[in-house]
Scaffold this active site. Structure first.
Site, mmCIF file in Angstrom:
data_model
loop_
_atom_site.group_PDB
_atom_site.id
_atom_site.type_symbol
_atom_site.label_atom_id
_atom_site.label_comp_id
_atom_site.label_asym_id
_atom_site.label_seq_id
_atom_site.Cartn_x
_atom_site.Cartn_y
_atom_site.Cartn_z
ATOM 1 N N CYS A 228 40.908 72.559 17.202
ATOM 2 C CA CYS A 228 41.575 72.946 18.448
ATOM 3 C C CYS A 228 43.010 72.450 18.509
ATOM 4 O O CYS A 228 43.758 72.836 19.396
ATOM 5 C CB CYS A 228 40.803 72.409 19.641
ATOM 6 N N GLY A 229 43.389 71.577 17.587
ATOM 7 C CA GLY A 229 44.758 71.072 17.559
ATOM 8 C C GLY A 229 44.884 69.603 17.907
ATOM 9 O O GLY A 229 45.891 68.975 17.593
#
Length: 247
Positions: A228-229
């Site tokens: 998701c980062g």
């Protein structure tokens, strides 16, 4: 507490054969009040929360609430917070879900990697970076495991991510290790585990695992990406957006 100047090579060698508990004890001694832990209150989150709070009872626990989590996740979070007496710090996007959808649409429905990245930046990455800054964090405990994604296979017990030391006490654990720890300490899986989920995040981007899935993270983000980062180095574009508070 100022961030210590560590030799990652020396620390990695020192922690190479250390237990998860020993890694956390070293981190607590090294970083003091600068040590935090993140949680998603996901399938196996009770493991890291229990490990950490047994050693550092008042450690700041960062939870990025996207506003799109299943009701069961909020209930699970309440249960663990009360049971483990968590020092919980909840962070959210400056944009409410309604405002984001009005301005940008339901980004998860586009089946597009750029739309998902934009969503993740607004709802997860920016709040997490704000949390680390406001809590004066110098080191971050995370429950990443090598068997989860391709990116995580390449990780070490300790890394430097932006201005943070990132520490992975259970990096080498497998699913059996997780099960044994939860069973030994009478800790719960997330309720969705009984529904066939091996990973759970937002309600719109998580599903149960199927027989033809190659990896547990195939069940997230419509199979378009695995991260998701939060656990990736920031790109120059993202760093610029954070600096300018441009959501």
């Amino acid at each position: 507490m100022a961030k210590p100047d560590l030799s990652l090579e020396e620390v990695r060698d020192k922690l190479k054969d250390a237990s998860a508990q020993q890694v956390i004890e070293w981190a607590a001694e090294t970083f003091g009040n600068g040590l935090v832990i993140s949680t998603s209150f996901g399938i196996q989150s009770a493991v890291m929360l229990h490990l950490a709070t047994k050693i550092v009872p008042n450690i700041s626990v960062i939870w990025v609430d996207t506003g799109y989590l299943p009701a069961e996740t909020y209930q699970f979070a309440q249960e663990l917070t009360e049971r483990l007496n968590l020092n919980l710090k909840v962070y959210q996007s400056f944009l409410t879900p309604a405002r984001m959808e009005a301005l940008y649409g339901k980004l998860w429905e586009y089946q597009d990697i750029n739309a998902l990245n934009r969503y993740d930046f607004m709802r997860k990455v920016e709040p997490m970076q704000r949390a680390l800054k406001e809590l004066s964090s110098t080191a971050w405990l995370a429950g990443l495991r090598r068997q989860q994604t391709e990116h995580r296979k390449s990780l070490e017990r300790i890394v430097l991510q932006e201005q943070q030391y990132k520490i992975h006490p259970i990096l080498h654990w497998n699913s059996r290790d997780i099960y044994n720890y939860l069973t030994t300490h009478d800790l719960p899986y997330h309720p969705y585990f009984e529904k066939g989920y091996v990973s759970v995040g937002d309600w719109h981007s998580s599903r149960p695992m199927k027989a033809d899935d190659n990896n547990e993270r195939d069940t997230r983000f419509h199979g378009l990406k695995q991260e998701c980062g939060l656990h990736l180095p920031l790109s120059p574009e993202v760093s610029k957006s954070l600096d300018s508070s441009n959501l």
